[in-house]
Design a protein around this motif. Structure first.
Motif, PDB file in Angstrom:
ATOM      1  N   ARG A 180      66.834  48.524  73.633  1.00  0.00           N
ATOM      2  CA  ARG A 180      68.028  47.883  73.094  1.00  0.00           C
ATOM      3  C   ARG A 180      67.854  47.416  71.653  1.00  0.00           C
ATOM      4  N   PRO A 181      66.706  46.832  71.260  1.00  0.00           N
ATOM      5  CA  PRO A 181      66.555  46.451  69.845  1.00  0.00           C
ATOM      6  C   PRO A 181      66.722  47.629  68.896  1.00  0.00           C
ATOM      7  N   ALA A 182      66.173  48.792  69.271  1.00  0.00           N
ATOM      8  CA  ALA A 182      66.320  49.965  68.412  1.00  0.00           C
ATOM      9  C   ALA A 182      67.773  50.417  68.364  1.00  0.00           C
ATOM     10  N   LEU A 183      68.453  50.339  69.504  1.00  0.00           N
ATOM     11  CA  LEU A 183      69.872  50.706  69.549  1.00  0.00           C
ATOM     12  C   LEU A 183      70.690  49.787  68.647  1.00  0.00           C
ATOM     13  N   GLU A 184      70.421  48.491  68.722  1.00  0.00           N
ATOM     14  CA  GLU A 184      71.148  47.529  67.888  1.00  0.00           C
ATOM     15  C   GLU A 184      70.890  47.788  66.400  1.00  0.00           C
ATOM     16  N   ALA A 185      69.658  48.094  66.071  1.00  0.00           N
ATOM     17  CA  ALA A 185      69.327  48.363  64.669  1.00  0.00           C
ATOM     18  C   ALA A 185      70.052  49.612  64.172  1.00  0.00           C
ATOM     19  N   THR A 216      81.085  51.936  72.608  1.00  0.00           N
ATOM     20  CA  THR A 216      80.794  50.752  73.413  1.00  0.00           C
ATOM     21  C   THR A 216      79.353  50.274  73.219  1.00  0.00           C
ATOM     22  N   PRO A 217      78.339  51.172  73.212  1.00  0.00           N
ATOM     23  CA  PRO A 217      76.977  50.680  72.956  1.00  0.00           C
ATOM     24  C   PRO A 217      76.839  50.001  71.601  1.00  0.00           C
ATOM     25  N   GLY A 218      77.602  50.484  70.610  1.00  0.00           N
ATOM     26  CA  GLY A 218      77.504  49.928  69.268  1.00  0.00           C
ATOM     27  C   GLY A 218      78.391  48.733  69.012  1.00  0.00           C
ATOM     28  N   ALA A 219      79.148  48.298  70.012  1.00  0.00           N
ATOM     29  CA  ALA A 219      80.126  47.234  69.785  1.00  0.00           C
ATOM     30  C   ALA A 219      79.494  45.886  69.468  1.00  0.00           C
ATOM     31  N   THR A 220      78.211  45.725  69.797  1.00  0.00           N
ATOM     32  CA  THR A 220      77.520  44.467  69.498  1.00  0.00           C
ATOM     33  C   THR A 220      76.792  44.507  68.162  1.00  0.00           C
ATOM     34  N   SER A 221      76.904  45.629  67.439  1.00  0.00           N
ATOM     35  CA  SER A 221      76.164  45.746  66.183  1.00  0.00           C
ATOM     36  C   SER A 221      77.009  46.329  65.058  1.00  0.00           C
ATOM     37  N   ALA A 222      77.510  47.541  65.205  1.00  0.00           N
ATOM     38  CA  ALA A 222      78.211  48.215  64.103  1.00  0.00           C
ATOM     39  C   ALA A 222      79.399  47.430  63.553  1.00  0.00           C
ATOM     40  N   PRO A 223      80.248  46.798  64.395  1.00  0.00           N
ATOM     41  CA  PRO A 223      81.393  46.076  63.839  1.00  0.00           C
ATOM     42  C   PRO A 223      81.015  44.855  63.019  1.00  0.00           C
TER      43      PRO A 223
END
Length: 366
Positions: A180-185, A216-223
């Motif tokens: 998950r940390p890598a996904l968020e980054a 959806t996976p990027g909704a906690t980071s990209a926006p």
């Protein structure tokens, strides 16, 4: 109300309370990012769900197909983004007609894709608001970031086209799996990359008010990247086994299930259900671990039972936990991919407390 026991199986279910919680949760999260929420309609293909998303503050919708665009326009939705290149005579003709109705923006990534649409729209006297699709790592559609300014300049030479902004789908985040940390980054990088492209376009004299990320996976980071103005998650309305595997949701947030019964237990270690690939999504999603998560009739996961594969009308459950299953047992499967599963069905049953409370059509299917 109809008890689940009385439904013919397989049947598509949506837990209404979980769905409402998902809608409220995403609206709050995207609101905290200070950006607009434009959900992807392909996850539900259900007008009743779309109305609930609008009630939770959605600014409009994202669509993948002409049928989805037409349905939402017919329902009076005034802000629709068609996030797919309208290539080919049939799609060009549809796009011109839909653009004439107003409230539609299309996605483009090349002069080759834009040329026929520009010509047809110009002949019809119709403007073409568009977003430039940018590849931030998925390597599907979208122009490379370093070619965005040149492409925008080339598109500006075509008649009828009006650049509204930039768009990306950060679908490549799923490749990070459980990290998950890598996904968020990676999500943050996708958002920053898109915002930088928007700044470069503005510096070259192009208006670029819309900077739209979407997953959806990027909704906690990209926006949350500075400069992003819009988020387009889709699966969040139901979540699914893939999103559980990616850490975007937990099982108790998964609102969509397929109701099924055990129909055969002839062989040790295997149970056969009446939900096969025609009832599920057969996407090869590694993060989902098969066709879905097997749950009991209440929606609680059953330990040591997997759903690795299926035929058209039969599903194969395997594992030590199948020893406790009997013919006639009612089960619920959280699909590996909610969007693909939706497209297999013509109707969905909303449930609360183990009973059906509403039934709604699923429309605009392929």
């Amino acid at each position: 109300m109809t008890p689940l026991q009385d439904l013919a199986t397989p049947a598509l279910l949506v837990d209404r309370t979980r769905m409402e919680d998902n809608l409220a949760g995403m609206a709050d999260a995207i609101g905290a990012a200070g950006v607009a929420l434009r959900p992807h309609f392909k996850t539900s293909k259900c007008v009743a769900v779309a109305r609930r998303q609008l009630a939770h503050g959605a600014s409009g919708f994202t669509c993948a197909t002409p049928a989805e665009v037409a349905l939402l326009q017919d329902e009076g939705v005034e802000d629709v983004l068609w996030a797919h290149q309208p290539v080919g005579p049939a799609k060009v003709a549809f796009a011109v007609e839909a653009l004439a109705r107003g409230g539609l923006t299309v996605a483009l990534d090349s002069v080759e894709a834009a040329g026929p649409l520009s010509e047809a729209a110009s002949a019809a006297g119709v403007a073409v608001p568009f977003v430039l699709e940018v590849d931030t790592g998925l390597h599907r559609a979208g122009v490379d970031p370093d070619r965005a300014v040149r492409t925008a300049a080339d598109l500006a030479k075509l008649p009828a086209l009006e650049l509204r902004g930039v768009l990306t789908h950060e679908g490549h985040l799923a490749a990070h799996g459980t990290d998950r940390p890598a996904l968020e980054a990676a999500g943050g990088l996708a958002g920053r990359t898109l915002a930088e492209v928007a700044e470069a376009l503005r510096a070259d004299g192009h208006a670029c008010p819309l900077v739209s990320v979407g997953s959806t996976p990027g909704a906690t980071s990209a926006p949350f990247a500075p400069g992003v103005t819009e988020a387009r998650p889709g699966t969040y309305v139901y979540f699914d086994a893939n999103q559980v595997g990616l850490g975007s949701a937990c099982v108790r947030q998964c609102a969509q299930t397929v109701l099924t019964r055990v129909v055969s237990v002839q062989r040790p270690g295997t149970a056969i259900i009446d939900a096969g690939i025609k009832a599920m999504s057969s996407d090869s999603l590694a993060n989902a671990g098969g066709l879905g998560i097997v749950c009991d009739a209440s929606g609680a996961p059953i330990e040591d039972v997997a759903f690795p594969n299926g035929n058209e009308e039969h599903g194969y459950l395997t594992g030590p936990g199948t020893a406790s299953l009997r013919v006639g047992d009612l089960l619920r499967i959280i699909p590996n991919h909610a969007c693909g599963t939706t497209n297999m069905w013509s109707a969905v049953h909303f449930v609360e407390k183990g009973a059906v409370v509403e039934r709604h059509p699923i429309q605009a299917r392929h």
